[in-house]
Motif scaffolding. Structure first.
Motif, PDB file in Angstrom:
ATOM      1  N   ASP A 309       5.984 -16.636 -41.042  1.00 35.56           N
ATOM      2  CA  ASP A 309       5.581 -15.543 -40.027  1.00 35.56           C
ATOM      3  C   ASP A 309       5.855 -16.078 -38.684  1.00 35.56           C
ATOM      4  OD1 ASP A 309       4.076 -14.295 -42.091  1.00 35.56           O
ATOM      5  OD2 ASP A 309       2.264 -15.106 -41.536  1.00 35.56           O
ATOM      6  N   ARG A 340       8.234  -9.155 -42.123  1.00 40.14           N
ATOM      7  CA  ARG A 340       7.233  -9.895 -43.083  1.00 40.14           C
ATOM      8  C   ARG A 340       6.501  -9.275 -44.044  1.00 40.14           C
ATOM      9  NH1 ARG A 340       8.292 -13.639 -44.202  1.00 40.14           N
ATOM     10  NH2 ARG A 340       5.991 -14.650 -44.312  1.00 40.14           N
ATOM     11  N   GLN A 344       5.441 -11.631 -47.688  1.00 40.09           N
ATOM     12  CA  GLN A 344       4.053 -11.799 -47.800  1.00 40.09           C
ATOM     13  C   GLN A 344       3.597 -11.344 -49.035  1.00 40.09           C
ATOM     14  OE1 GLN A 344       2.177 -10.196 -44.496  1.00 40.09           O
ATOM     15  NE2 GLN A 344       2.901 -11.928 -43.063  1.00 40.09           N
TER      16      GLN A 344
END
Length: 407
Positions: A309, A340, A344
């Motif tokens: 991140d 992202r 994730q």
């Protein structure tokens, strides 16, 4: 509104301090709000827990110039051995087969904190606001105004972008009323350092048991870091055991791959939950690290996910600084979310699936997953894909994740 900072980071733990270090020297004015004094040994992010760093995280730290500060305290993981207790299946990953020095590294959170703090001391464009507590914030078209409590005195500061790196119980996320996808695993991680009869030789062991995964990670000084996921109803009894009885119980579950387990350090227990924020950005606000997601520790991906991140957000913000554009504009934050999202979700799915799959006691499923482990061990191409995922090398990589400095 007066703008005091371009970027204001709430939380000076490992993820927040990493972002501050990544952006230092980019031309942005950076403030870090932290509740603990910089010299405090009580900072919960910098305790004696052990952090597993992937090879990709090592490259990010290389790009940030931090790796030389941490390397003496980091033990290389040269191999990973995966098995299920009492079953026939196993799989092995090896750094030589992947053409890297190590699949990852193991270091204490305290050593990580020391490296980050030392690295930030020389950065004139990073200002620490600590000890300070966030009282409230308000968002306008131009920025975010933040009210702080500093030793009983209220202070107001303004920023173009507010970054929440304030942990799993993020006050920023709570004040924004961002919903969470959340569930308990019914497990608690018992953490301790263990000394065994035989040297670990850089091998990390991931052993699945009927109560949850049990990991033994190689550490400096010949020690291993234990991460024992036990059922919640077992934890009080396990934590109350005398050291010799605890080692006997652990030996029974782990086996004798390291010979006799001889010594155990202080034990700490952490409940395990899955958490995923349904949104990671709002106007002029971004969530990173555990403020945005918390996953099961199986495969040791937690901090690595948060550090990616950091690498992506820092990449976008450094470009904004060069272009003299607004670091808090919604278009930039949307690019962060899009970049992202896949990583994730993929890591959350893998860790959640592994934790649940290996907890299922049904014999047909147990047989199938052990065949899967043997298949993984026998197929180099599949093993390479799995290794790259654990090393944090899949998908579109920002500059820091390729070892390229931002300045």
């Amino acid at each position: 509104m007066q703008i005091d900072y371009d970027i204001l980071i709430v939380g000076g733990g490992m993820v927040g301090a990493s972002l501050a270090h990544a952006l230092a020297g980019s031309g942005l004015r950076i403030g870090v709000i932290e509740a603990w004094p910089l010299d405090s040994d009580a900072q919960p992010s910098y305790d004696d827990r052990v952090i597993a760093l992937s090879w990709g995280s090592r490259r990010i730290m290389d790009g940030m110039g931090l790796w030389p500060l941490l390397q003496p305290e980091a033990e290389p993981i040269t191999g990973i051995h995966i098995s299920e207790r009492g079953q026939f299946g196993f799989a092995r990953l090896n750094s030589r087969q992947e053409g890297v020095e190590a699949l990852g590294y193991v270091a204490t959170a305290r050593a990580m904190g020391a490296a980050l703090q030392k690295g930030l001391q020389a950065q004139a464009d990073v200002e620490w606001l600590c000890p300070a507590t966030l009282l409230s914030f308000s968002v306008t078209d131009d920025g975010v105004e933040v009210r702080l409590d500093r030793a009983g005195t209220e202070q107001r500061v303004g920023a173009r972008l507010l970054v929440a790196a304030d942990g799993g119980d993020s006050p920023v996320r709570g004040r924004l009323a961002i919903p969470l996808q959340e569930r308990s695993y019914g497990q608690t991680a018992i953490i301790a350092n263990v000394t065994a009869e035989q040297p670990h030789q850089g091998i990390a062991y991931e052993r699945f048991t009927d109560s949850g995964p049990l990991a033994m990670l190689p550490m400096t000084e010949g020690r291993c870091s234990l991460v024992w996921s036990a059922r919640d109803d077992q934890v009080a009894d396990i934590m109350a055991l005398a050291d010799d009885v605890f080692l006997q119980r652990l030996q029974h579950r782990f086996g004798y791959r390291l010979g006799q387990l001889q010594r155990v350090g202080r034990r700490v227990a952490y409940p395990l939950r899955y958490r995923q924020a349904t949104e990671s950005v709002r106007p002029r606000i971004a969530l990173i690290g555990n403020a945005a997601h918390a996953i099961h520790p199986v495969t040791g991906q937690g901090y690595n996910l948060g550090l990616r991140d950091v690498a992506v957000l820092a990449d976008l913000l450094a470009d904004a600084a060069r272009e003299r554009s607004d670091p808090g504009e919604m278009a930039l934050l949307n690019r962060y979310t899009e970049w992202r999202h896949q990583d994730q979700r993929r890591v959350a799915l893998i860790t959640d699936s592994l934790a649940r799959l290996f907890a299922n006691p049904l014999p047909p499923l147990r047989f199938a997953r052990n065949l899967g482990l043997l298949g993984l061990d026998a197929l180099p191409g599949l093993k390479h894909l799995v290794a790259r995922q654990f090393m944090g090398l899949n998908g579109r990589l920002p500059r820091l994740a390729r070892g390229i400095p931002l300045r």
